[in-house]
Scaffold this motif. Structure first.
Motif, short mmCIF file in Angstrom:
data_model
loop_
_atom_site.label_atom_id
_atom_site.label_comp_id
_atom_site.label_asym_id
_atom_site.label_seq_id
_atom_site.Cartn_x
_atom_site.Cartn_y
_atom_site.Cartn_z
N MET A 192 -0.41 2.52 14.87
CA MET A 192 0.36 3.74 15.02
C MET A 192 1.25 4.02 13.88
O MET A 192 1.12 5.48 13.20
CB MET A 192 1.39 3.38 16.31
N PHE A 193 1.50 3.00 13.06
CA PHE A 193 2.28 3.56 11.84
C PHE A 193 1.48 4.09 10.74
O PHE A 193 1.63 5.09 9.99
CB PHE A 193 3.05 2.43 11.33
N VAL A 194 0.20 3.23 10.71
CA VAL A 194 -0.70 3.78 9.64
C VAL A 194 -1.18 5.24 9.88
O VAL A 194 -1.41 5.90 8.75
CB VAL A 194 -1.79 2.71 9.47
N ALA A 195 -1.55 5.52 11.14
CA ALA A 195 -2.16 6.79 11.51
C ALA A 195 -0.97 7.94 11.06
O ALA A 195 -1.41 9.01 10.76
CB ALA A 195 -2.38 6.75 13.10
N LEU A 196 0.14 7.55 11.52
CA LEU A 196 1.35 8.66 11.23
C LEU A 196 1.70 8.95 9.93
O LEU A 196 2.00 9.78 9.29
CB LEU A 196 2.49 8.33 12.30
N LYS A 197 1.92 7.84 9.15
CA LYS A 197 1.84 7.61 7.72
C LYS A 197 0.86 8.60 7.12
O LYS A 197 1.08 9.27 6.01
CB LYS A 197 2.26 6.34 7.25
N LYS A 198 -0.16 8.34 7.41
CA LYS A 198 -1.39 8.95 6.67
C LYS A 198 -1.19 10.55 6.83
O LYS A 198 -1.40 11.25 5.99
CB LYS A 198 -2.69 8.51 7.13
#
Length: 199
Positions: free
Chosen positions: A126-132
């Protein structure tokens, strides 16, 4: 009469859906690491051959479930700004925030994932997807703040709020969470009074 291709497609959709539901049902009862492919196919009422036609491992099956879930999460995240060139944060309306609606719509799935041994992986995805998205789709004026640090800070703050809500058992309604998020985003205190405890 249906075309052969369409019939096959429906069969594929049906078998994959049954395998997904079986895995999720098992994850509600036991740890992901202890689940076998045999258990998944038996509960789904299919054979191992059907499983391996679609997935190499149970991890691949879980990844597909999470990818679909996070894809929907990203669509809800984009909702307030996807139709505008300039995103006015100070004019953000609570009703345009769709993130909490998404989470609540999938409440039972998120609750189960948060109680499972795959939680660290879910949080990270979730973090990686939203940060991207934050890095790729937002352009800030130069304010002297490191771009990646700003993105990490804001996404962690948002997910912290979301995770707290899930872990509280959805104590508040999605509408309340949307309103609170908008207030938090626009909250810019210059001073905070400290409370001195009596010795």
């Amino acid at each position: 009469m249906a075309e052969p291709g369409k019939k096959t497609d429906r069969r594929i959709v049906r078998s994959k859906s049954a395998l997904r539901q079986a895995l999720l049902e098992l994850m509600g009862r036991k740890s992901f690491t202890s689940i076998s492919i045999t258990e998944i196919v038996e509960l789904a009422n299919y054979n191992r051959g059907t499983f391996y036609t679609h997935y190499e491992t149970k991890e691949a099956l879980l990844d597909e479930i999470l990818s679909d879930l996070i894809g929907d999460l990203l669509r809800s995240f984009r909702a307030p700004y996807e139709k505008t060139e300039v995103f006015r944060i100070d004019e953000l309306h609570a009703r345009s925030v769709m993130l909490f609606d998404h989470i609540y719509r999938h409440a039972s799935l998120y609750k189960m994932l948060f109680e499972s041994d795959v939680l660290p992986s879910v949080r990270e995805k979730m973090f990686v997807a939203l940060k991207k998205i934050s890095m790729d789709e937002f352009e800030y004026q130069d304010n002297g703040i490191d771009r990646e640090l700003q993105s990490a800070y804001s996404i962690n703050a948002l997910l912290g709020l979301v995770f707290h809500w899930i872990e509280s058992g959805f104590k508040h309604s999605p509408a309340y969470m949307q309103e609170q998020l908008v207030k938090l985003v626009n909250w810019r205190p210059t001073t905070i009074k400290t409370v001195k405890k009596q010795p």
